[in-house]
Design an enzyme around this catalytic site. Structure first.
Site, PDB file in Angstrom:
ATOM      1  N   THR A 235       0.861  -1.172   0.000  1.00 49.66           N
ATOM      2  CA  THR A 235       0.000   0.000   0.000  1.00 49.66           C
ATOM      3  C   THR A 235       0.902   1.228   0.000  1.00 49.66           C
ATOM      4  OG1 THR A 235      -1.916   1.033   1.041  1.00 49.66           O
ATOM      5  CG2 THR A 235      -0.341  -0.018   2.539  1.00 49.66           C
TER       6      THR A 235
ATOM      7  N   LYS B  85       3.479   1.115  -3.885  1.00 51.70           N
ATOM      8  CA  LYS B  85       2.875   0.428  -5.034  1.00 51.70           C
ATOM      9  C   LYS B  85       3.629   0.649  -6.341  1.00 51.70           C
ATOM     10  CE  LYS B  85      -1.964  -0.044  -3.631  1.00 51.70           C
ATOM     11  NZ  LYS B  85      -3.355   0.108  -4.081  1.00 51.70           N
TER      12      LYS B  85
ATOM     13  N   ASN C 238       0.125  -4.215  -6.290  1.00 56.22           N
ATOM     14  CA  ASN C 238      -0.479  -4.245  -4.951  1.00 56.22           C
ATOM     15  C   ASN C 238      -0.326  -5.611  -4.288  1.00 56.22           C
ATOM     16  OD1 ASN C 238      -2.464  -5.842  -6.148  1.00 56.22           O
ATOM     17  ND2 ASN C 238      -4.125  -4.855  -5.034  1.00 56.22           N
TER      18      ASN C 238
ATOM     19  N   ASP D 133      -6.332  -4.658  -7.973  1.00 57.65           N
ATOM     20  CA  ASP D 133      -7.280  -3.579  -7.677  1.00 57.65           C
ATOM     21  C   ASP D 133      -8.369  -3.446  -8.741  1.00 57.65           C
ATOM     22  OD1 ASP D 133      -6.273  -2.734  -5.217  1.00 57.65           O
ATOM     23  OD2 ASP D 133      -4.843  -1.343  -6.131  1.00 57.65           O
TER      24      ASP D 133
ATOM     25  N   GLY E 290     -11.056  11.720 -11.399  1.00 55.57           N
ATOM     26  CA  GLY E 290      -9.775  11.472 -10.732  1.00 55.57           C
ATOM     27  C   GLY E 290      -8.859  10.688 -11.643  1.00 55.57           C
ATOM     28  N   ALA E 291      -7.571  11.011 -11.587  1.00 49.64           N
ATOM     29  CA  ALA E 291      -6.585  10.328 -12.443  1.00 49.64           C
ATOM     30  C   ALA E 291      -5.350   9.974 -11.618  1.00 49.64           C
ATOM     31  CB  ALA E 291      -6.228  11.216 -13.633  1.00 49.64           C
TER      32      ALA E 291
ATOM     33  N   GLY F  86      -3.530   6.993  -8.767  1.00 46.48           N
ATOM     34  CA  GLY F  86      -3.164   5.583  -8.864  1.00 46.48           C
ATOM     35  C   GLY F  86      -4.373   4.671  -8.930  1.00 46.48           C
ATOM     36  N   ALA F  87      -5.372   4.931  -8.110  1.00 47.94           N
ATOM     37  CA  ALA F  87      -6.540   4.052  -8.075  1.00 47.94           C
ATOM     38  C   ALA F  87      -7.317   4.143  -9.385  1.00 47.94           C
ATOM     39  CB  ALA F  87      -7.434   4.418  -6.894  1.00 47.94           C
TER      40      ALA F  87
ATOM     41  N   ILE G 194     -15.030   4.858  -4.738  1.00 44.75           N
ATOM     42  CA  ILE G 194     -14.108   3.852  -4.197  1.00 44.75           C
ATOM     43  C   ILE G 194     -13.641   4.181  -2.779  1.00 44.75           C
ATOM     44  CG2 ILE G 194     -13.407   3.137  -6.518  1.00 44.75           C
ATOM     45  CD1 ILE G 194     -10.660   4.448  -5.909  1.00 44.75           C
TER      46      ILE G 194
ATOM     47  N   TYR H 126     -14.012   4.258   1.147  1.00 46.64           N
ATOM     48  CA  TYR H 126     -14.787   3.422   2.082  1.00 46.64           C
ATOM     49  C   TYR H 126     -14.836   3.987   3.501  1.00 46.64           C
ATOM     50  CZ  TYR H 126     -10.120   1.375   2.705  1.00 46.64           C
ATOM     51  OH  TYR H 126      -8.778   1.192   2.900  1.00 46.64           O
TER      52      TYR H 126
HETATM   53  P1  NAP Z   1      -3.869   9.634  -5.559  1.00 44.23           P
HETATM   54  O1  NAP Z   1      -3.036   8.875  -6.515  1.00 44.23           O
HETATM   55  O2  NAP Z   1      -3.215  10.569  -4.584  1.00 44.23           O
HETATM   56  O3  NAP Z   1      -4.946  10.486  -6.418  1.00 44.23           O
HETATM   57  C1  NAP Z   1      -5.795  11.407  -5.799  1.00 44.23           C
HETATM   58  C2  NAP Z   1      -6.810  11.931  -6.817  1.00 44.23           C
HETATM   59  O4  NAP Z   1      -7.698  12.828  -6.122  1.00 44.23           O
HETATM   60  C3  NAP Z   1      -6.175  12.741  -7.959  1.00 44.23           C
HETATM   61  O5  NAP Z   1      -6.892  12.519  -9.136  1.00 44.23           O
HETATM   62  C4  NAP Z   1      -6.351  14.168  -7.465  1.00 44.23           C
HETATM   63  O6  NAP Z   1      -6.380  15.141  -8.475  1.00 44.23           O
HETATM   64  C5  NAP Z   1      -7.722  14.079  -6.823  1.00 44.23           C
HETATM   65  N1  NAP Z   1      -7.957  15.190  -5.917  1.00 44.23           N
HETATM   66  C6  NAP Z   1      -7.277  15.514  -4.780  1.00 44.23           C
HETATM   67  N2  NAP Z   1      -7.781  16.632  -4.234  1.00 44.23           N
HETATM   68  C7  NAP Z   1      -8.791  17.040  -5.046  1.00 44.23           C
HETATM   69  C8  NAP Z   1      -9.706  18.143  -5.033  1.00 44.23           C
HETATM   70  N3  NAP Z   1      -9.678  19.060  -4.056  1.00 44.23           N
HETATM   71  N4  NAP Z   1     -10.634  18.230  -6.015  1.00 44.23           N
HETATM   72  C9  NAP Z   1     -10.665  17.297  -7.008  1.00 44.23           C
HETATM   73  N5  NAP Z   1      -9.829  16.248  -7.092  1.00 44.23           N
HETATM   74  C10 NAP Z   1      -8.905  16.117  -6.118  1.00 44.23           C
HETATM   75  O7  NAP Z   1      -4.763   8.672  -4.670  1.00 44.23           O
HETATM   76  P2  NAP Z   1      -5.311   7.198  -5.037  1.00 44.23           P
HETATM   77  O8  NAP Z   1      -4.372   6.185  -4.522  1.00 44.23           O
HETATM   78  O9  NAP Z   1      -5.692   7.193  -6.472  1.00 44.23           O
HETATM   79  O10 NAP Z   1      -6.613   7.124  -4.101  1.00 44.23           O
HETATM   80  C11 NAP Z   1      -7.744   7.928  -4.367  1.00 44.23           C
HETATM   81  C12 NAP Z   1      -8.895   7.530  -3.444  1.00 44.23           C
HETATM   82  O11 NAP Z   1      -9.240   6.178  -3.662  1.00 44.23           O
HETATM   83  C13 NAP Z   1      -8.583   7.647  -1.956  1.00 44.23           C
HETATM   84  O12 NAP Z   1      -9.709   8.186  -1.317  1.00 44.23           O
HETATM   85  C14 NAP Z   1      -8.367   6.211  -1.514  1.00 44.23           C
HETATM   86  O13 NAP Z   1      -8.741   6.000  -0.176  1.00 44.23           O
HETATM   87  C15 NAP Z   1      -9.309   5.458  -2.442  1.00 44.23           C
HETATM   88  N6  NAP Z   1      -8.882   4.061  -2.702  1.00 44.23           N
HETATM   89  C16 NAP Z   1      -9.756   3.054  -2.422  1.00 44.23           C
HETATM   90  C17 NAP Z   1      -9.401   1.747  -2.669  1.00 44.23           C
HETATM   91  C18 NAP Z   1     -10.357   0.633  -2.341  1.00 44.23           C
HETATM   92  O14 NAP Z   1      -9.926  -0.523  -2.277  1.00 44.23           O
HETATM   93  N7  NAP Z   1     -11.625   0.904  -2.145  1.00 44.23           N
HETATM   94  C19 NAP Z   1      -8.141   1.458  -3.237  1.00 44.23           C
HETATM   95  C20 NAP Z   1      -7.280   2.521  -3.531  1.00 44.23           C
HETATM   96  C21 NAP Z   1      -7.658   3.817  -3.262  1.00 44.23           C
HETATM   97  P3  NAP Z   1      -5.046  15.970  -8.871  1.00 44.23           P
HETATM   98  O15 NAP Z   1      -4.321  15.117  -9.853  1.00 44.23           O
HETATM   99  O16 NAP Z   1      -5.584  17.221  -9.450  1.00 44.23           O
HETATM  100  O17 NAP Z   1      -4.284  16.190  -7.599  1.00 44.23           O
END
Ligand code: NAP
Length: 280
Positions: free
Chosen positions: A67, A71, A92, A108, A134-135, A137-138, A223, A225
């Site tokens: 995590t 990753k 992962n 994932d 959103g763009a 990692g997830a 996504i 939780y």
């Molecule tokens: P990440 O790589 O840090 O990406 C974060 C994303 O959120 C980016 O697209 C970012 O946009 C956007 N963002 C941040 N602040 C924002 C704002 N104020 N307005 C609009 N967009 C915003 O994180 P990640 O690993 O992809 O995880 C994203 C979410 O998915 C988290 O909440 C995490 O808990 C959840 N998740 C869930 C699972 C599951 O198993 N259910 C697995 C993985 C992740 P910018 O590029 O503009 O910063």
């Protein structure tokens, strides 16, 4: 004398990692299937990831999950990265092979798609356009999952526009970048909406999104939780949409990893869901 089955270890490597629910999930399955083993927390600082991964075979681990923040960095440490993890650009799940080498996988995307099917068994990726917000990692895992499911159109919007365009270029096919300011209108005609941003997570403001153009039959997923029902999902539920929270993705991404390590295909039962929900 009967030979006892080997004792197997697995775990989750992260920094920080104390909040992870993965031990609850995997230790539940270990007990349920009467296996000998344990799944433990592995707090590993970013600069020690290589040393820690190379120690897995020495310590008798069948593998581990990765995590934040490991990753992506693990891609260059493991001996083999499977094709799916290559495309997603992240690992992962690590599997220790019989010869002690390390294979990196990514479950994932499977977890996400399966979470939709758990709620709506007849769900198909090719029903209509998907809007992905959103763009990060997830999002990469979600998009690859949708593409492999046969999605014909994926509209991708990200706050920082460059990332959505880069990702659309990289993935090609059905992925099309749209402006962040156009996200409200992009919901017209969509069959699926998925939030992969952190907006709506505990401690973060709600996702800024107007749902009026979203067709009534569209599935809405988030996504996140924590909380289980984000403001987006609450608003969608009030409009009558079927909603899917992020817990199903978390639970389902664990299933192929457990099967690879312990040789048993586990299920997401109501008992497991209740046990994990009780930790929130
Ligand atoms: P990440 O790589 O840090 O990406 C974060 C994303 O959120 C980016 O697209 C970012 O946009 C956007 N963002 C941040 N602040 C924002 C704002 N104020 N307005 C609009 N967009 C915003 O994180 P990640 O690993 O992809 O995880 C994203 C979410 O998915 C988290 O909440 C995490 O808990 C959840 N998740 C869930 C699972 C599951 O198993 N259910 C697995 C993985 C992740 P910018 O590029 O503009 O910063």
């Amino acid at each position: 004398m009967a030979v006892e089955a080997p004792y197997k270890l697995a775990g989750v490597m992260g920094w920080p990692v104390a909040h992870s629910r993965s031990p609850v999930i995997h230790n539940h399955w270990i007990a349920e299937h009467d296996l000998r083993g344990a799944y433990v927390l592995l707090p590993v600082q970013p600069q020690r990831i290589e040393t820690a991964l190379r120690a897995l075979p020495v310590l008798g681990f069948a593998g581990c999950n990765l995590t934040i923040p490991h990753k992506v960095s693990a891609l260059s440490v493991v001996d083999t990265v499977d094709a799916l993890a290559q495309r997603i650009g992240a690992v992962n799940t690590i599997v220790v092979e019989a010869d002690g080498s390390l294979t990196g996988r990514n479950t994932d995307g499977f977890g996400y798609i399966q979470s939709l099917r758990d709620v709506q068994p007849e769900w198909r990726a090719d029903t209509g356009p998907a809007v992905v917000l959103g763009a990060g990692g997830a999002a990469r895992a979600v998009i690859v999952g949708l593409m492999d499911g046969g999605a014909t159109e994926i509209r991708l919007a990200n706050r920082s526009g460059g990332k959505a365009h880069d990702m659309a270029q990289e993935f090609g096919g059905p992925v099309r970048a749209i402006g962040w300011e156009d996200r409200h209108d992009a919901l017209a005609g969509a069959a699926l909406l998925v939030n992969t941003t952190n907006q709506g997570m505990h401690g973060e403001p709600a996702l800024d999104l107007r749902l009026e153009h979203l067709p009534a039959q569209a599935l809405v997923s988030d996504i996140i939780y924590v909380p289980l029902e984000t403001p987006l999902l609450a608003a969608a539920r009030l409009r009558g949409h079927v909603t899917v929270n992020g817990l199903g993705m978390l639970l389902n991404q664990a299933r192929p990893a457990f099967a690879a390590w312990f040789g048993v295909q586990p299920d997401v039962t109501s008992g497991l869901v209740a046990k994990v929900q009780a930790t929130f």
